[in-house]
Design a protein around this motif. Structure first.
Motif, PDB file in Angstrom:
ATOM      1  N   THR A  23     -59.184  -5.509  88.382  1.00  0.00           N
ATOM      2  CA  THR A  23     -59.808  -5.434  87.168  1.00  0.00           C
ATOM      3  C   THR A  23     -58.911  -4.725  85.809  1.00  0.00           C
ATOM      4  N   TYR A  24     -58.035  -3.695  86.369  1.00  0.00           N
ATOM      5  CA  TYR A  24     -57.181  -3.145  85.582  1.00  0.00           C
ATOM      6  C   TYR A  24     -56.067  -4.154  85.214  1.00  0.00           C
TER       7      TYR A  24
ATOM      8  N   ALA B 159     -56.320  -7.231  85.369  1.00  0.00           N
ATOM      9  CA  ALA B 159     -56.763  -8.448  84.504  1.00  0.00           C
ATOM     10  C   ALA B 159     -57.146  -7.867  82.844  1.00  0.00           C
ATOM     11  N   VAL B 160     -57.364  -6.723  82.752  1.00  0.00           N
ATOM     12  CA  VAL B 160     -57.550  -6.117  81.413  1.00  0.00           C
ATOM     13  C   VAL B 160     -56.283  -6.230  80.740  1.00  0.00           C
TER      14      VAL B 160
ATOM     15  N   GLY C  63     -55.344 -12.612  78.645  1.00  0.00           N
ATOM     16  CA  GLY C  63     -56.654 -12.158  78.286  1.00  0.00           C
ATOM     17  C   GLY C  63     -56.759 -11.573  77.032  1.00  0.00           C
TER      18      GLY C  63
END
Lengths: 103, 377
Positions: free
Chosen positions: B229-230, B232-233, B238
């Motif tokens: 998740t991190y 991807a953040v 993104g």
């Protein structure tokens, strides 16, 4: 003494800028490494001790404060049809599945 | 040697020519440096945050088990602890008590947690660095909480979490389990979620499957999902990052387009005069190449230095504001430098080279035309 030619002066300026950049890129990380490692170790210790799951980076909404714990449709979690109204929602990449073409 | 002396003479001439239009060129360098600054700041901050997230969150529980009800997060009954503990491969199950408390006076939402084995007593709390900064006017040294029953409960802050842990504890308030239940009205025997310890990484998938089979209303979240998740953040492709980069890319494109589509009348006249004086096309192109390199190299170095200072020495103020959003708690970004030379090299080739080359196109067009026609415009 002969006056400096424009190219010499420009070369000097460029060398100064390059030196400053090299100083920042090569020296500063070394000087700050100890403090950085201490900070990281301290934070990692607290994470392990308390079982924390997320970084306190986007504290404005529940689902951005705990990104990894939020449900999968967090933008709409306040009520059906509620759009994501917090600016930090825009930091997040859409779920990986949305990038792939629908079968 | 002769070639070198010749190029140096071209550079001298180019610099004097740039100096004649110093206002315009200074503005150009400044705007160009701003684009480099923005891209490099994003690059530095993203890389540093990704590295920091991976290092700091390495010790997070291997598995978090949430209970879902009608698609939403629900409290976990105590009986689930025994069910999960009975699964082979699970070494420990720690029920967690945590939630959010909105302080109306401060306008901020805090994360309240009741860790197992809280070292302080009833009515005492431990606060994170951001809480101490933002909680308005404690009464008699006490933090007043409005409980679910509608009355006020005062808590004495007995310890502050170290400033160094702000990245994970900025908005954290720790209290005892009994106090937590009193403030939030959570009945005994219920928890927010379960932290599950699975020492053998290879068993994690099987344990996850078994939990979901035994407790179908749960949602297990593995540590690697959390780290993903991190990752991807803070991904290049993104969210906000792409917005910032697109803006910078567009600005750069406008620059390049402006340079590629034409020279000013003064610049055309200059080329005409040079050609009339006996410069050949290659000489004019050399001069223009030096001009492009002078501007782009200066802007690149200035932009990169400013970006480094901004992100690693000045607390990335620009991004801290963006991350803060509508929240009262501004995270302090004390980032440890993490730089990838490949990214720097890519930035160099994506900014310096195209600009230097693109300045050649209109110059080549002007330099290959008859000097008389060029001067007459």
């Amino acid at each position: 003494m002969m006056p400096l030619r424009p190219s010499d002066r420009f070369g000097l300026l460029l060398a100064l800028l390059a030196l400053a950049l090299a100083g920042l890129l090569a020296v500063h990380p070394r000087l700050s490494a100890e403090a950085g490692a201490r900070r990281t170790a301290e934070a990692a210790r607290l994470v392990a001790e308390l079982g924390l799951t997320d970084l306190c980076l986007l504290p404005e909404a529940r689902y951005t404060r705990h990104l990894s714990q939020a449900d999968l449709f967090s933008a709409f979690q306040d009520h059906p049809g509620a759009m994501d109204h917090f600016p930090s929602g825009s930091f997040l990449a859409p779920p990986a599945g949305l990038w792939q073409a629908a079968p | 040697m002769r070639w070198l002396a010749r190029q140096r003479a071209f550079l001298d001439f180019t610099l004097l020519s740039l100096w004649r239009r110093k206002g315009k060129n200074a503005a150009l360098i400044l705007a160009y440096a701003l684009v480099v600054f923005l891209v490099a700041s994003v690059m530095f901050a993203v890389r540093a945050l990704r590295t920091e997230a991976a290092n700091v969150l390495a010790g997070t529980p291997e598995l978090i088990v949430q209970r879902m009800l009608a698609g939403r997060h629900e409290t976990v009954p105590e009986s689930y602890v025994a069910t999960v503990k009975a699964i082979r491969g699970v070494s420990r199950v720690t029920p967690r008590l945590w939630g959010y408390y909105f302080n109306r006076a401060a306008g901020a939402t805090y994360t309240v947690m009741a860790p197992a084995g809280f070292a302080h007593g009833h009515g005492e709390i431990v606060v994170g660095p951001g809480v101490a900064r933002t909680w308005l006017s404690p009464v008699d040294g006490q933090y007043l909480f409005r409980t679910v029953a509608g009355d006020s409960a005062g808590f004495v802050p007995v310890e502050a979490l170290p400033e160094d842990t702000e990245l994970v504890s900025g908005d954290l308030i720790l209290m005892s389990g009994a106090d937590f239940r009193r403030v939030f009205g959570l009945p005994e025997g219920f928890y927010t979620d379960l932290a599950v310890s699975v020492p053998n990484e290879r068993e994690l998938e099987t344990v996850t499957e078994k939990i979901q089979r035994a407790l179908p209303d749960t949602r297990p979240i593995q540590r690697r999902e959390l780290l993903r998740t991190y990752a991807a953040v803070f991904d290049w492709r993104g969210g906000y990052v792409i917005v910032l980069l697109s803006g910078a890319g567009l600005a750069f494109f406008i620059f390049a387009w402006d340079r590629a589509t034409g020279l000013s009348a003064e610049e055309r006249r200059e080329i005409g005069v040079l050609k009339a004086l006996g410069w050949d096309t290659a000489d004019v192109l050399s001069m223009k190449l030096w001009e492009g390199l002078t501007i782009s190299l200066t802007a690149f170095l200035l932009g990169l230095i400013a970006a480094y200072v901004h992100v690693f020495l000045a607390g990335a103020g620009l991004f801290a504001q963006a991350l803060k959003g509508w929240s009262v708690l501004a995270p302090r970004l004390d980032l440890t430098p993490a730089i990838d030379p490949t990214e720097l090299l890519s930035l160099f080739f994506l900014t310096v080279a195209p600009y230097a080359v693109i300045t050649l196109i209109p110059a080549w067009r002007a330099a290959t035309t008859d000097p008389d026609a060029v001067m007459r415009g």
